[in-house]
Design an enzyme around this catalytic site. Sequence first.
Site, PDB file in Angstrom:
ATOM      1  N   SER A 145      12.004  87.110  59.662  1.00  0.00           N
ATOM      2  CA  SER A 145      11.066  88.033  60.304  1.00  0.00           C
ATOM      3  C   SER A 145      11.297  89.427  59.741  1.00  0.00           C
ATOM      4  O   SER A 145      12.400  89.752  59.289  1.00  0.00           O
ATOM      5  CB  SER A 145      11.312  88.061  61.815  1.00  0.00           C
ATOM      6  OG  SER A 145      10.570  89.105  62.431  1.00  0.00           O
ATOM      7  N   TYR A 162      17.124  88.449  69.288  1.00  0.00           N
ATOM      8  CA  TYR A 162      16.135  87.941  68.323  1.00  0.00           C
ATOM      9  C   TYR A 162      16.353  88.572  66.945  1.00  0.00           C
ATOM     10  O   TYR A 162      16.409  87.879  65.925  1.00  0.00           O
ATOM     11  CB  TYR A 162      14.728  88.244  68.847  1.00  0.00           C
ATOM     12  CG  TYR A 162      13.608  87.756  67.965  1.00  0.00           C
ATOM     13  CD1 TYR A 162      13.216  86.427  67.971  1.00  0.00           C
ATOM     14  CD2 TYR A 162      12.935  88.639  67.111  1.00  0.00           C
ATOM     15  CE1 TYR A 162      12.178  85.981  67.160  1.00  0.00           C
ATOM     16  CE2 TYR A 162      11.895  88.199  66.300  1.00  0.00           C
ATOM     17  CZ  TYR A 162      11.519  86.871  66.332  1.00  0.00           C
ATOM     18  OH  TYR A 162      10.494  86.431  65.523  1.00  0.00           O
ATOM     19  N   SER A 167      19.364  87.167  65.263  1.00  0.00           N
ATOM     20  CA  SER A 167      19.161  85.794  64.759  1.00  0.00           C
ATOM     21  C   SER A 167      18.377  85.820  63.448  1.00  0.00           C
ATOM     22  O   SER A 167      18.667  85.047  62.522  1.00  0.00           O
ATOM     23  CB  SER A 167      18.442  84.928  65.805  1.00  0.00           C
ATOM     24  OG  SER A 167      17.064  85.273  65.936  1.00  0.00           O
ATOM     25  N   ILE A 182       2.311  89.093  63.991  1.00  0.00           N
ATOM     26  CA  ILE A 182       1.270  88.082  63.770  1.00  0.00           C
ATOM     27  C   ILE A 182       0.760  87.600  65.128  1.00  0.00           C
ATOM     28  O   ILE A 182       1.566  87.341  66.035  1.00  0.00           O
ATOM     29  CB  ILE A 182       1.843  86.858  62.994  1.00  0.00           C
ATOM     30  CG1 ILE A 182       2.640  87.298  61.759  1.00  0.00           C
ATOM     31  CG2 ILE A 182       0.723  85.892  62.615  1.00  0.00           C
ATOM     32  CD1 ILE A 182       1.882  88.110  60.745  1.00  0.00           C
TER      33      ILE A 182
HETATM   34  N1  NAD Z   1       4.381  85.727  65.851  1.00  0.00           N
HETATM   35  C1  NAD Z   1       4.997  86.684  65.199  1.00  0.00           C
HETATM   36  O1  NAD Z   1       4.612  87.861  65.252  1.00  0.00           O
HETATM   37  C2  NAD Z   1       6.191  86.353  64.336  1.00  0.00           C
HETATM   38  C3  NAD Z   1       6.673  87.336  63.462  1.00  0.00           C
HETATM   39  C4  NAD Z   1       7.770  87.061  62.664  1.00  0.00           C
HETATM   40  C5  NAD Z   1       8.384  85.817  62.740  1.00  0.00           C
HETATM   41  N2  NAD Z   1       7.904  84.876  63.605  1.00  0.00           N
HETATM   42  C6  NAD Z   1       8.596  83.584  63.653  1.00  0.00           C
HETATM   43  O2  NAD Z   1       7.686  82.566  63.299  1.00  0.00           O
HETATM   44  C7  NAD Z   1       8.106  81.328  63.901  1.00  0.00           C
HETATM   45  C8  NAD Z   1       6.923  80.712  64.607  1.00  0.00           C
HETATM   46  O3  NAD Z   1       6.494  81.628  65.595  1.00  0.00           O
HETATM   47  P1  NAD Z   1       5.070  81.561  66.315  1.00  0.00           P
HETATM   48  O4  NAD Z   1       4.710  82.963  66.604  1.00  0.00           O
HETATM   49  O5  NAD Z   1       4.169  80.668  65.557  1.00  0.00           O
HETATM   50  O6  NAD Z   1       5.546  80.907  67.699  1.00  0.00           O
HETATM   51  P2  NAD Z   1       4.981  79.726  68.617  1.00  0.00           P
HETATM   52  O7  NAD Z   1       5.718  79.849  69.905  1.00  0.00           O
HETATM   53  O8  NAD Z   1       3.503  79.756  68.652  1.00  0.00           O
HETATM   54  O9  NAD Z   1       5.473  78.427  67.831  1.00  0.00           O
HETATM   55  C9  NAD Z   1       6.838  78.077  67.790  1.00  0.00           C
HETATM   56  C10 NAD Z   1       6.972  76.572  67.902  1.00  0.00           C
HETATM   57  O10 NAD Z   1       8.384  76.262  67.828  1.00  0.00           O
HETATM   58  C11 NAD Z   1       8.648  75.243  68.766  1.00  0.00           C
HETATM   59  N3  NAD Z   1      10.072  75.250  69.150  1.00  0.00           N
HETATM   60  C12 NAD Z   1      10.726  76.217  69.847  1.00  0.00           C
HETATM   61  N4  NAD Z   1      12.002  75.865  70.036  1.00  0.00           N
HETATM   62  C13 NAD Z   1      12.173  74.663  69.433  1.00  0.00           C
HETATM   63  C14 NAD Z   1      13.265  73.782  69.296  1.00  0.00           C
HETATM   64  N5  NAD Z   1      14.472  74.051  69.851  1.00  0.00           N
HETATM   65  N6  NAD Z   1      13.109  72.639  68.610  1.00  0.00           N
HETATM   66  C15 NAD Z   1      11.900  72.326  68.083  1.00  0.00           C
HETATM   67  N7  NAD Z   1      10.816  73.112  68.188  1.00  0.00           N
HETATM   68  C16 NAD Z   1      10.950  74.265  68.868  1.00  0.00           C
HETATM   69  C17 NAD Z   1       7.731  75.557  69.935  1.00  0.00           C
HETATM   70  O11 NAD Z   1       7.548  74.435  70.787  1.00  0.00           O
HETATM   71  C18 NAD Z   1       6.461  76.010  69.240  1.00  0.00           C
HETATM   72  O12 NAD Z   1       5.567  74.941  69.015  1.00  0.00           O
HETATM   73  C19 NAD Z   1       9.275  81.690  64.825  1.00  0.00           C
HETATM   74  O13 NAD Z   1      10.503  81.402  64.171  1.00  0.00           O
HETATM   75  C20 NAD Z   1       9.117  83.188  65.015  1.00  0.00           C
HETATM   76  O14 NAD Z   1      10.330  83.816  65.329  1.00  0.00           O
HETATM   77  C21 NAD Z   1       6.822  85.112  64.401  1.00  0.00           C
END
Ligand code: NAD
Length: 255
Positions: free
Chosen positions: A142, A155, A158, A188
């Site tokens: 991230s 967060y 991590s 995002i």
């Molecule tokens: N949305 C943002 O702005 C953003 C920015 C930077 C990084 N990210 C990273 O992108 C990744 C996806 O995020 P997102 O925004 O699409 O989130 P989201 O919550 O829409 O999707 C995350 C998915 O991970 C699954 N998950 C969570 N814990 C789990 C586990 N222990 N085992 C298996 N599956 C698990 C959830 O059920 C979910 O379907 C994450 O790692 C997040 O930190 C998101």
Amino acid sequence: MKNRFENKHVVITGGARGIGFETAKQFAQEGAYVSILDMNPESLATAKSALASVSKTIFVYEADITNRSQISDLVDKLETQKPIDVLINNAGIAEETPFLEIEEKNWKKIIDVNLTGYFHISQFVCRYMAKRKQGVVVNMASKNGLDGEFGYAHYNASKGAIIMLTKTMALELAHLNIRVNAVCPGYIQTPMSMEIDSPEFTKNFVDRYIPLNRPGKVEEIAPLFLFLASTESSFMTGQVMIADGGQLAGQKPSI
Ligand SMILES: NC(=O)c1ccc[n+]([C@@H]2O[C@H](COP(=O)([O-])OP(=O)(O)OC[C@H]3O[C@@H](n4cnc5c(N)ncnc54)[C@H](O)[C@@H]3O)[C@@H](O)[C@H]2O)c1
């Protein structure tokens, strides 16, 4: 359309919704055999039906990346079905809590999913890739792993650690022809961010911090995973690709 992943087995964690779902879809559209792992059965069922018309070779598995023995057994099973070519570590969780108030159990939960879970599955998958001397891993980090954000100490920690895990895996696995890179999205719009942030917060955040003046879309992040998993990036390993609308470039005007 390109067909860069014809006959390749791509495993993606957290692929039932958000960025992971879009990434799974785009891999499938380019011919991949896709295995989606996610801990949420409802989201998995929705994803499965939404992807049915995209490809006949998308399979979903309910699994928790923090459960080491479950993940070990599942990786063995997936390998038997089809040797794994690409691992996309994407699953993640976030919560906003001031540093002074974070409880130990919440600290451990975030680190467990966002860091230790990546370690578990990467180790099992890479042991197979090492035998074949071929493979690619792309980790979800991230922008917050490079530059902190108020209220997200666990967060941010991590995600910073994922960048170091990526670099060290890249160093240790290069002689085995396994490449390891990371993607760092900025803000995002996904189910995760919409659960945490109100529309008003999002507007203020964008106005204040994002030079492109809007949040990013999942469709703008998924292609980075495909690029880093493809032969187009064959001389890249240990790298971090940032897509943040310009946030890390510096400050916006102060008026
Ligand atoms: N949305 C943002 O702005 C953003 C920015 C930077 C990084 N990210 C990273 O992108 C990744 C996806 O995020 P997102 O925004 O699409 O989130 P989201 O919550 O829409 O999707 C995350 C998915 O991970 C699954 N998950 C969570 N814990 C789990 C586990 N222990 N085992 C298996 N599956 C698990 C959830 O059920 C979910 O379907 C994450 O790692 C997040 O930190 C998101």
